[in-house]
Design a protein around this motif. Structure first.
Motif, PDB file in Angstrom:
ATOM      1  N   ARG A  20      -7.245   6.183   5.206  1.00  0.00           N
ATOM      2  CA  ARG A  20      -7.494   4.743   5.183  1.00  0.00           C
ATOM      3  C   ARG A  20      -8.078   4.321   3.832  1.00  0.00           C
ATOM      4  O   ARG A  20      -7.696   3.305   3.275  1.00  0.00           O
ATOM      5  N   LYS A  70      -2.284 -11.573   4.273  1.00  0.00           N
ATOM      6  CA  LYS A  70      -2.007 -10.409   5.118  1.00  0.00           C
ATOM      7  C   LYS A  70      -2.376  -9.113   4.395  1.00  0.00           C
ATOM      8  O   LYS A  70      -2.925  -8.193   4.993  1.00  0.00           O
ATOM      9  N   THR A  74      -5.314  -6.563   5.508  1.00  0.00           N
ATOM     10  CA  THR A  74      -5.050  -5.130   5.682  1.00  0.00           C
ATOM     11  C   THR A  74      -6.075  -4.301   4.918  1.00  0.00           C
ATOM     12  O   THR A  74      -6.579  -3.297   5.432  1.00  0.00           O
ATOM     13  N   SER A  77      -9.196  -4.347   6.899  1.00  0.00           N
ATOM     14  CA  SER A  77      -9.125  -3.521   8.102  1.00  0.00           C
ATOM     15  C   SER A  77      -9.176  -2.030   7.781  1.00  0.00           C
ATOM     16  O   SER A  77      -9.526  -1.222   8.631  1.00  0.00           O
ATOM     17  N   GLN A 127       0.267   4.243   6.660  1.00  0.00           N
ATOM     18  CA  GLN A 127       0.363   4.049   8.103  1.00  0.00           C
ATOM     19  C   GLN A 127       1.434   2.999   8.376  1.00  0.00           C
ATOM     20  O   GLN A 127       1.719   2.151   7.531  1.00  0.00           O
ATOM     21  N   GLU A 128       2.028   3.047   9.559  1.00  0.00           N
ATOM     22  CA  GLU A 128       3.185   2.204   9.852  1.00  0.00           C
ATOM     23  C   GLU A 128       2.883   0.720   9.742  1.00  0.00           C
ATOM     24  O   GLU A 128       3.717  -0.051   9.278  1.00  0.00           O
ATOM     25  N   ARG A 129       1.699   0.293  10.133  1.00  0.00           N
ATOM     26  CA  ARG A 129       1.354  -1.135  10.022  1.00  0.00           C
ATOM     27  C   ARG A 129       1.351  -1.567   8.560  1.00  0.00           C
ATOM     28  O   ARG A 129       1.907  -2.605   8.208  1.00  0.00           O
ATOM     29  N   THR A 130       0.750  -0.767   7.720  1.00  0.00           N
ATOM     30  CA  THR A 130       0.701  -1.080   6.296  1.00  0.00           C
ATOM     31  C   THR A 130       2.099  -1.061   5.696  1.00  0.00           C
ATOM     32  O   THR A 130       2.476  -1.954   4.925  1.00  0.00           O
ATOM     33  N   ARG A 131       2.889  -0.076   6.070  1.00  0.00           N
ATOM     34  CA  ARG A 131       4.271   0.022   5.593  1.00  0.00           C
ATOM     35  C   ARG A 131       5.074  -1.213   6.019  1.00  0.00           C
ATOM     36  O   ARG A 131       5.854  -1.760   5.246  1.00  0.00           O
ATOM     37  N   ALA A 132       4.866  -1.663   7.257  1.00  0.00           N
ATOM     38  CA  ALA A 132       5.580  -2.832   7.755  1.00  0.00           C
ATOM     39  C   ALA A 132       5.195  -4.091   6.981  1.00  0.00           C
ATOM     40  O   ALA A 132       6.060  -4.911   6.641  1.00  0.00           O
ATOM     41  N   ILE A 133       3.917  -4.243   6.689  1.00  0.00           N
ATOM     42  CA  ILE A 133       3.459  -5.423   5.936  1.00  0.00           C
ATOM     43  C   ILE A 133       4.037  -5.402   4.524  1.00  0.00           C
ATOM     44  O   ILE A 133       4.543  -6.417   4.034  1.00  0.00           O
TER      45      ILE A 133
END
Length: 157
Positions: A20, A70, A74, A77, A127-133
């Motif tokens: 993180r 966003k 991130t 977070s 991480q997938e959330r970060t990659r998606a953003i």
């Protein structure tokens, strides 16, 4: 990581993600570049006269601000502190002399930003959330590039 293997390795969280803290550190330059891009847009908007070109560029700003927020969210977070851009101030003058030069400067800045986003997505295993953003922001950058090309083409007439 090989892009062809990403769907297999990411299924169920397989694979090794960066920490993180490292992810937050890697997003800081992206957030800075995003703020610089918004400053460039603001400088160009200040230089463009009222008209269809200005309206079309102005219509992109809410989306650009949302994408920047966003990325900042991130970073928060992930335990980091996002840049605020408070010390940067606005650009003194818009790049270029003519309206078309201004839009071309936006095209160049947007292209550089989109390339940086794509490079970051492909460089490490976020991480997938970060990659998606990041992926969403790269797609949005491509959309803005298309709109800016249309504005530049209209100004050439």
């Amino acid at each position: 990581m090989f892009p062809a293997l990403r769907p297999l390795l990411n299924k169920g969280g397989a694979g090794r993600y960066i920490s993180r803290q490292e992810s937050a550190e890697r997003l800081l330059p992206i957030a800075d570049r995003h703020l610089d891009l918004m400053r460039t847009y603001n400088a160009v908007l200040a230089a463009l006269p009222d008209g269809p070109a200005r309206e079309r560029v102005e219509a992109m700003m809410p989306y650009l601000r949302t994408e920047a927020a966003k990325v900042s969210e991130t970073i928060l977070s992930l335990g980091g502190t996002p840049p605020s851009g408070a010390g940067a101030g606005p650009l003194a003058t818009a790049p270029g002399r003519t309206d078309r030069d201004h839009v071309r400067a936006l095209l160049d800045a947007e292209t550089d930003f989109g390339n940086a986003l794509r490079a970051e997505v492909d460089s490490v295993h976020h991480q997938e959330r970060t990659r998606a953003i990041l992926g969403h922001n790269a797609d949005a950058s491509d959309s803005r590039l298309g709109l800016l090309r249309a504005v530049a083409a209209d100004l050439a007439r």
